[in-house]
Design an enzyme around this catalytic site. Structure first.
Site, PDB file in Angstrom:
ATOM      1  N   ASP A  24       0.813  -1.210   0.000  1.00  0.00           N
ATOM      2  CA  ASP A  24       0.000   0.000   0.000  1.00  0.00           C
ATOM      3  C   ASP A  24       0.850   1.265   0.000  1.00  0.00           C
ATOM      4  O   ASP A  24       2.074   1.208   0.191  1.00  0.00           O
ATOM      5  CB  ASP A  24      -0.950  -0.004   1.210  1.00  0.00           C
ATOM      6  CG  ASP A  24      -0.288  -0.543   2.472  1.00  0.00           C
ATOM      7  OD1 ASP A  24       0.945  -0.421   2.582  1.00  0.00           O
ATOM      8  OD2 ASP A  24      -0.991  -1.097   3.324  1.00  0.00           O
TER       9      ASP A  24
ATOM     10  N   ASP B 212      -7.306  -3.386  14.451  1.00  0.00           N
ATOM     11  CA  ASP B 212      -8.703  -3.596  14.038  1.00  0.00           C
ATOM     12  C   ASP B 212      -8.857  -4.804  13.101  1.00  0.00           C
ATOM     13  O   ASP B 212      -9.930  -5.027  12.543  1.00  0.00           O
ATOM     14  CB  ASP B 212      -9.255  -2.331  13.357  1.00  0.00           C
ATOM     15  CG  ASP B 212      -8.484  -1.949  12.089  1.00  0.00           C
ATOM     16  OD1 ASP B 212      -7.567  -2.700  11.679  1.00  0.00           O
ATOM     17  OD2 ASP B 212      -8.811  -0.905  11.498  1.00  0.00           O
TER      18      ASP B 212
ATOM     19  N   HIS C 274      -7.127  -5.306  10.270  1.00  0.00           N
ATOM     20  CA  HIS C 274      -6.873  -5.055   8.843  1.00  0.00           C
ATOM     21  C   HIS C 274      -5.599  -5.755   8.371  1.00  0.00           C
ATOM     22  O   HIS C 274      -4.680  -5.967   9.153  1.00  0.00           O
ATOM     23  CB  HIS C 274      -6.858  -3.557   8.503  1.00  0.00           C
ATOM     24  CG  HIS C 274      -5.706  -2.765   9.038  1.00  0.00           C
ATOM     25  ND1 HIS C 274      -5.852  -1.497   9.567  1.00  0.00           N
ATOM     26  CD2 HIS C 274      -4.371  -3.022   9.095  1.00  0.00           C
ATOM     27  CE1 HIS C 274      -4.668  -1.032   9.909  1.00  0.00           C
ATOM     28  NE2 HIS C 274      -3.752  -1.941   9.639  1.00  0.00           N
TER      29      HIS C 274
ATOM     30  N   GLU D 105      -9.491  -2.144   5.686  1.00  0.00           N
ATOM     31  CA  GLU D 105     -10.128  -1.892   6.973  1.00  0.00           C
ATOM     32  C   GLU D 105     -11.378  -2.779   7.119  1.00  0.00           C
ATOM     33  O   GLU D 105     -11.846  -3.362   6.129  1.00  0.00           O
ATOM     34  CB  GLU D 105     -10.520  -0.413   7.054  1.00  0.00           C
ATOM     35  CG  GLU D 105      -9.333   0.556   6.993  1.00  0.00           C
ATOM     36  CD  GLU D 105      -8.553   0.640   8.306  1.00  0.00           C
ATOM     37  OE1 GLU D 105      -8.400  -0.375   9.004  1.00  0.00           O
ATOM     38  OE2 GLU D 105      -8.063   1.744   8.616  1.00  0.00           O
TER      39      GLU D 105
HETATM   40  P1  PGA Z   1       2.355  -1.915  12.535  1.00  0.00           P
HETATM   41  O1  PGA Z   1       1.157  -1.854  11.515  1.00  0.00           O
HETATM   42  O2  PGA Z   1       3.308  -2.906  12.004  1.00  0.00           O
HETATM   43  O3  PGA Z   1       2.954  -0.512  12.544  1.00  0.00           O
HETATM   44  O4  PGA Z   1       1.789  -2.301  13.866  1.00  0.00           O
HETATM   45  C1  PGA Z   1       0.603  -3.048  11.051  1.00  0.00           C
HETATM   46  C2  PGA Z   1      -0.556  -2.761  10.138  1.00  0.00           C
HETATM   47  O5  PGA Z   1      -1.208  -1.729  10.298  1.00  0.00           O
HETATM   48  O6  PGA Z   1      -0.828  -3.591   9.266  1.00  0.00           O
END
Ligand code: PGA
Length: 261
Positions: free
Chosen positions: A67, A136, A138, A143
């Site tokens: 992304d 959450d 995702h 999301e």
């Molecule tokens: P993070 O993010 O590795 O900074 O915890 C993971 C994500 O949002 O997929």
């Protein structure tokens, strides 16, 4: 799904790096799907060490990032272009023209998304997709209520995700873009192997829902229950809300020799 529980993020990341090494060694022109965020940093550091000290060669690899933010210049310090350059690409030997990150600055985002999918397909698909997970549930920036059949597209971030990512924007949530381009859940599901890492208590609920909960668009990562080769590597804290940890440990400790990484 295979669940590997390690004492801490360091050893978990080393196990993850061994899996990447195995793929890159077996297939000189491997297609790697890459993630950003805090989670893969130690794994990337280990890959850089393997490149420098063990001569692990990435020159044939092509990469696709999950992304990118919409409207953030490639050189913005919080862009995923900058993240990848600083944490991985400048330390490895992947030619620039084999690196793919969605172009969040394009005037024609729908075309960027379609072409991203086409390019992945044309090269034969992703061999190994590295994944983190959001609190959450995702994966990439899919999301909750993302279609489990979704493809690369624009998405709007949830407030919680913006809050989590504000750390990369001097702690200012208002600087975090609202929109992103993200691979879809179905794009991720097409990968040959999915390698998910998660560390810390704040991921425990999402990890339990992903591994032991029902498949639901409310927890997009739970779609991985339908994937044929997903490996989830977590530390003790991220494993703390799972019910079947004893079984996962037993399976890992008793893997046949030929299946070990
Ligand atoms: P993070 O993010 O590795 O900074 O915890 C993971 C994500 O949002 O997929």
């Amino acid at each position: 799904m295979e669940v590997i529980i390690q004492d801490n993020a360091e050893s978990a990341s080393r196990v993850g790096a061994e899996i990447v090494k195995k793929i890159v060694t077996a297939k000189q022109n491997a297609i790697l799907g890459l993630a950003t965020g805090q989670t893969p940093l130690l794994l990337y550091r280990e890959l850089v060490r393997m490149h420098r000290k063990e001569g692990l060669d990435f020159s044939g690899c092509t990469t696709f990032n999950l992304d990118e933010y919409v409207g953030l210049d490639k050189d913005h310090p919080a862009s995923y272009n900058s993240y990848m350059r600083n944490n991985l690409f400048k330390h490895l030997n992947i030619p620039d023209d084999q690196i793919n990150i969605p172009d969040g600055m394009s005037d024609d985002i729908p075309s960027v998304c379609i072409n991203y999918e086409k390019k992945i397909a044309k090269l034969g698909g992703i061999d190994l997709q590295i994944l983190g997970i959001g609190a959450d549930g995702h994966i990439a920036f899919n999301e909750p209520i993302s279609s489990l059949k979704s493809r690369t597209r624009i998405k709007t971030l949830m407030k919680q995700t913006k809050r989590d990512n504000a750390q990369f924007f001097n702690g200012d949530i208002d600087q975090v873009p609202n929109h992103v381009i993200t691979m879809g859940v179905a794009t991720i599901m097409d990968s040959q192997i999915c390698l998910m890492l998660a560390f810390g208590e704040e991921k425990a609920k999402a990890i339990a829902a992903t591994i032991e909960g029902p498949i639901s668009a409310m927890v997009p990562a739970s779609a991985l229950q339908m994937h044929q080769n997903t490996i989830v590597i977590i530390d003790e804290a991220a494993a703390s809300k799972l019910n079947k940890t004893q079984y996962y440990r037993y399976v890992y400790e008793n893997k046949p020799q030929w299946q070990k990484y």
